[in-house]
Design a protein around this motif. Structure first.
Motif, PDB file in Angstrom:
ATOM      1  N   GLU A  45       1.003  -1.277  -0.005  1.00 50.00           N
ATOM      2  CA  GLU A  45      -0.144   0.089   0.053  1.00 50.00           C
ATOM      3  C   GLU A  45       0.893   1.215  -0.004  1.00 50.00           C
ATOM      4  OE1 GLU A  45      -2.695  -0.579   3.112  1.00 50.00           O
ATOM      5  OE2 GLU A  45      -3.837  -2.026   2.103  1.00 50.00           O
ATOM      6  N   ARG A  46       2.043   1.311   0.540  1.00 52.47           N
ATOM      7  CA  ARG A  46       2.956   2.381   0.571  1.00 52.47           C
ATOM      8  C   ARG A  46       3.689   2.532  -0.880  1.00 52.47           C
ATOM      9  NH1 ARG A  46       4.598   0.525   5.605  1.00 52.47           N
ATOM     10  NH2 ARG A  46       6.401  -0.493   4.823  1.00 52.47           N
TER      11      ARG A  46
ATOM     12  N   TYR B 298       2.736   1.017  -3.924  1.00 53.68           N
ATOM     13  CA  TYR B 298       1.735   0.936  -5.066  1.00 53.68           C
ATOM     14  C   TYR B 298       1.718   2.524  -5.522  1.00 53.68           C
ATOM     15  CZ  TYR B 298      -2.391   1.272  -7.797  1.00 53.68           C
ATOM     16  OH  TYR B 298      -3.569   1.706  -8.853  1.00 53.68           O
ATOM     17  N   PRO B 299       1.289   3.305  -4.707  1.00 51.24           N
ATOM     18  CA  PRO B 299       1.177   4.899  -5.493  1.00 51.24           C
ATOM     19  C   PRO B 299       2.228   5.533  -6.172  1.00 51.24           C
ATOM     20  CG  PRO B 299       0.076   4.656  -3.173  1.00 51.24           C
ATOM     21  CD  PRO B 299       0.880   3.267  -3.377  1.00 51.24           C
ATOM     22  N   ALA B 300       3.476   5.097  -5.466  1.00 49.52           N
ATOM     23  CA  ALA B 300       4.591   5.744  -6.000  1.00 49.52           C
ATOM     24  C   ALA B 300       5.135   4.979  -7.272  1.00 49.52           C
ATOM     25  CB  ALA B 300       5.897   5.415  -5.033  1.00 49.52           C
ATOM     26  N   LEU B 301       4.922   3.842  -7.516  1.00 52.27           N
ATOM     27  CA  LEU B 301       5.046   3.129  -8.952  1.00 52.27           C
ATOM     28  C   LEU B 301       3.973   3.651  -9.916  1.00 52.27           C
ATOM     29  CD1 LEU B 301       5.704  -0.538  -7.934  1.00 52.27           C
ATOM     30  CD2 LEU B 301       6.933   1.049  -8.998  1.00 52.27           C
ATOM     31  N   LEU B 302       2.657   3.774  -9.356  1.00 49.46           N
ATOM     32  CA  LEU B 302       1.670   4.251 -10.467  1.00 49.46           C
ATOM     33  C   LEU B 302       2.044   5.722 -11.024  1.00 49.46           C
ATOM     34  CD1 LEU B 302      -1.065   3.278 -11.780  1.00 49.46           C
ATOM     35  CD2 LEU B 302      -2.178   4.683  -9.797  1.00 49.46           C
TER      36      LEU B 302
ATOM     37  N   GLN C 287      -2.947  -0.972 -11.929  1.00 48.41           N
ATOM     38  CA  GLN C 287      -4.250  -1.145 -11.176  1.00 48.41           C
ATOM     39  C   GLN C 287      -4.918  -2.042 -11.133  1.00 48.41           C
ATOM     40  OE1 GLN C 287      -5.583   1.933 -14.268  1.00 48.41           O
ATOM     41  NE2 GLN C 287      -5.010   3.701 -12.879  1.00 48.41           N
ATOM     42  N   ASP C 288      -4.718  -3.024 -12.425  1.00 45.88           N
ATOM     43  CA  ASP C 288      -5.399  -4.346 -11.972  1.00 45.88           C
ATOM     44  C   ASP C 288      -4.788  -5.026 -10.912  1.00 45.88           C
ATOM     45  OD1 ASP C 288      -6.790  -3.998 -14.545  1.00 45.88           O
ATOM     46  OD2 ASP C 288      -5.386  -5.317 -15.784  1.00 45.88           O
ATOM     47  N   VAL C 289      -3.418  -5.062 -10.585  1.00 49.59           N
ATOM     48  CA  VAL C 289      -3.062  -5.568  -9.482  1.00 49.59           C
ATOM     49  C   VAL C 289      -3.245  -5.318  -8.243  1.00 49.59           C
ATOM     50  CG1 VAL C 289      -0.692  -5.900  -8.359  1.00 49.59           C
ATOM     51  CG2 VAL C 289      -0.829  -6.293 -10.848  1.00 49.59           C
ATOM     52  N   ALA C 290      -3.490  -3.768  -8.195  1.00 49.74           N
ATOM     53  CA  ALA C 290      -3.874  -3.248  -6.967  1.00 49.74           C
ATOM     54  C   ALA C 290      -5.424  -3.862  -6.676  1.00 49.74           C
ATOM     55  CB  ALA C 290      -4.113  -1.727  -6.935  1.00 49.74           C
ATOM     56  N   ASP C 291      -6.226  -3.789  -7.581  1.00 52.27           N
ATOM     57  CA  ASP C 291      -7.550  -4.285  -7.528  1.00 52.27           C
ATOM     58  C   ASP C 291      -7.460  -5.997  -6.932  1.00 52.27           C
ATOM     59  OD1 ASP C 291     -10.471  -4.347  -7.979  1.00 52.27           O
ATOM     60  OD2 ASP C 291     -10.104  -5.974  -9.583  1.00 52.27           O
ATOM     61  N   LEU C 292      -6.754  -6.681  -7.718  1.00 53.08           N
ATOM     62  CA  LEU C 292      -6.846  -8.221  -7.191  1.00 53.08           C
ATOM     63  C   LEU C 292      -6.087  -8.509  -5.867  1.00 53.08           C
ATOM     64  CD1 LEU C 292      -5.146  -9.469 -10.686  1.00 53.08           C
ATOM     65  CD2 LEU C 292      -7.372  -9.976  -9.665  1.00 53.08           C
ATOM     66  N   VAL C 293      -5.136  -7.406  -5.292  1.00 50.74           N
ATOM     67  CA  VAL C 293      -4.577  -7.569  -4.089  1.00 50.74           C
ATOM     68  C   VAL C 293      -5.672  -7.038  -3.037  1.00 50.74           C
ATOM     69  CG1 VAL C 293      -3.015  -6.486  -2.581  1.00 50.74           C
ATOM     70  CG2 VAL C 293      -2.126  -7.400  -4.668  1.00 50.74           C
ATOM     71  N   GLY C 294      -6.493  -6.150  -3.347  1.00 50.54           N
ATOM     72  CA  GLY C 294      -7.488  -5.679  -2.655  1.00 50.54           C
ATOM     73  C   GLY C 294      -8.553  -6.904  -2.217  1.00 50.54           C
ATOM     74  N   ARG C 295      -9.001  -7.612  -3.613  1.00 49.65           N
ATOM     75  CA  ARG C 295      -9.644  -8.686  -3.335  1.00 49.65           C
ATOM     76  C   ARG C 295      -9.227  -9.912  -2.814  1.00 49.65           C
ATOM     77  NH1 ARG C 295     -12.464  -9.963  -8.249  1.00 49.65           N
ATOM     78  NH2 ARG C 295     -10.300  -9.115  -9.284  1.00 49.65           N
ATOM     79  N   GLU C 296      -7.810  -9.875  -2.380  1.00 54.32           N
ATOM     80  CA  GLU C 296      -7.223 -10.981  -1.818  1.00 54.32           C
ATOM     81  C   GLU C 296      -7.007 -11.952  -3.042  1.00 54.32           C
ATOM     82  OE1 GLU C 296      -8.179 -12.387   1.812  1.00 54.32           O
ATOM     83  OE2 GLU C 296      -8.207 -10.117   2.939  1.00 54.32           O
ATOM     84  N   ARG C 297      -6.642 -11.723  -4.209  1.00 57.01           N
ATOM     85  CA  ARG C 297      -6.519 -12.587  -5.183  1.00 57.01           C
ATOM     86  C   ARG C 297      -4.891 -12.615  -5.752  1.00 57.01           C
ATOM     87  NH1 ARG C 297     -10.371 -16.050  -6.044  1.00 57.01           N
ATOM     88  NH2 ARG C 297      -9.650 -16.322  -8.143  1.00 57.01           N
ATOM     89  N   ASN C 298      -4.079 -12.785  -4.658  1.00 51.24           N
ATOM     90  CA  ASN C 298      -2.598 -12.218  -4.745  1.00 51.24           C
ATOM     91  C   ASN C 298      -2.049 -13.381  -5.807  1.00 51.24           C
ATOM     92  OD1 ASN C 298      -2.795 -10.623  -2.755  1.00 51.24           O
ATOM     93  ND2 ASN C 298      -2.547 -12.036  -1.224  1.00 51.24           N
TER      94      ASN C 298
ATOM     95  N   ARG D 127      -0.542 -11.217 -13.120  1.00 52.03           N
ATOM     96  CA  ARG D 127      -0.668 -10.049 -14.020  1.00 52.03           C
ATOM     97  C   ARG D 127       0.683  -9.129 -13.876  1.00 52.03           C
ATOM     98  NH1 ARG D 127      -1.438  -6.919 -17.931  1.00 52.03           N
ATOM     99  NH2 ARG D 127      -2.942  -5.094 -17.614  1.00 52.03           N
ATOM    100  N   LEU D 128       1.315  -9.176 -12.850  1.00 51.14           N
ATOM    101  CA  LEU D 128       2.744  -8.548 -12.720  1.00 51.14           C
ATOM    102  C   LEU D 128       3.751  -9.299 -13.830  1.00 51.14           C
ATOM    103  CD1 LEU D 128       2.995  -7.789  -8.951  1.00 51.14           C
ATOM    104  CD2 LEU D 128       3.295  -6.226 -10.678  1.00 51.14           C
ATOM    105  N   ARG D 129       3.532 -10.554 -13.779  1.00 45.88           N
ATOM    106  CA  ARG D 129       4.337 -11.267 -14.711  1.00 45.88           C
ATOM    107  C   ARG D 129       4.213 -10.729 -16.149  1.00 45.88           C
ATOM    108  NH1 ARG D 129       3.719 -15.734 -11.321  1.00 45.88           N
ATOM    109  NH2 ARG D 129       2.061 -16.429 -12.601  1.00 45.88           N
ATOM    110  N   THR D 130       3.176 -10.289 -16.595  1.00 37.91           N
ATOM    111  CA  THR D 130       2.754  -9.701 -17.991  1.00 37.91           C
ATOM    112  C   THR D 130       3.317  -8.465 -18.054  1.00 37.91           C
ATOM    113  OG1 THR D 130       0.581  -8.704 -17.453  1.00 37.91           O
ATOM    114  CG2 THR D 130       0.578 -11.228 -18.170  1.00 37.91           C
ATOM    115  N   ILE D 131       3.546  -7.664 -17.006  1.00 40.44           N
ATOM    116  CA  ILE D 131       4.017  -6.254 -17.298  1.00 40.44           C
ATOM    117  C   ILE D 131       5.629  -6.099 -17.112  1.00 40.44           C
ATOM    118  CG2 ILE D 131       1.970  -5.147 -17.166  1.00 40.44           C
ATOM    119  CD1 ILE D 131       2.498  -4.322 -14.312  1.00 40.44           C
ATOM    120  N   ILE D 132       6.133  -7.053 -16.230  1.00 45.02           N
ATOM    121  CA  ILE D 132       7.597  -7.077 -15.898  1.00 45.02           C
ATOM    122  C   ILE D 132       8.472  -6.855 -17.397  1.00 45.02           C
ATOM    123  CG2 ILE D 132       9.577  -8.232 -15.139  1.00 45.02           C
ATOM    124  CD1 ILE D 132       7.780  -8.719 -12.527  1.00 45.02           C
TER     125      ILE D 132
END
Length: 150
Positions: free
Chosen positions: A78-79, A81-85, A98-109, A115-120
């Motif tokens: 949470e600290r 994510y905003p800086a990365l965005l 944004q997708d990653v944050a949504d998934l983490v927020g829904r505990e879909r880690n 999703r992170l593997r697609t943007i790295i």
């Protein structure tokens, strides 16, 4: 109830609900209920978390691998994510974050890691200077600041 069947090779590790297991021979596992797991091939070592998105991946991975420390890892997320965005201008990476944050927020880690593997790779392209036809980033030549008297 659905069953999930996984095949592991000899010596391969799997992280299940915070526990690390290694098999000594090829084996099949069947998960008969909900379980949180990561295959060894998806686990990033701390030394490999050497870019901002890889560091974020490592943080989300900690939420899966170490359930006891998941709250602390979530606070780091949470600290961070905003800086990365704010740091990325590209639509694909921003949308992915944004997708990653949504998934983490829904505990879909697990899905967040996927999703992170697609943007790295997009981040890798930026760091290599391949975005928008830019040349690779190189250190500037050292120019002397002052010349001593002779």
């Amino acid at each position: 109830m659905s069953t999930l069947r996984i095949t592991l090779r000899a010596g391969e590790r799997i992280f299940v609900n915070g526990a690390v297991m290694r098999v000594d021979r090829k084996t099949h596992l069947e998960f008969m209920n909900d379980v949180t797991f990561l295959l060894e091939s998806h686990v990033m070592q701390a030394a490999d978390a050497n870019t901002p998105l890889r560091q974020l991946y490592f943080v989300v991975q900690l939420m899966l691998i170490d359930p006891a420390g998941a709250a602390e890892a979530r606070a780091v997320f949470e600290r961070t994510y905003p800086a990365l965005l704010a740091a990325f201008a590209g639509v694909e990476i921003r949308s992915g974050l944004q997708d990653v944050a949504d998934l983490v927020g829904r505990e879909r880690n697990f899905e967040a890691l996927k999703r992170l593997r697609t943007i790295i790779p997009l981040e890798d392209d930026i760091l290599a200077g391949e975005s928008a036809g830019l040349p690779p980033v190189e250190a500037p030549a050292r120019v002397p600041i002052a010349v001593g008297a002779r």
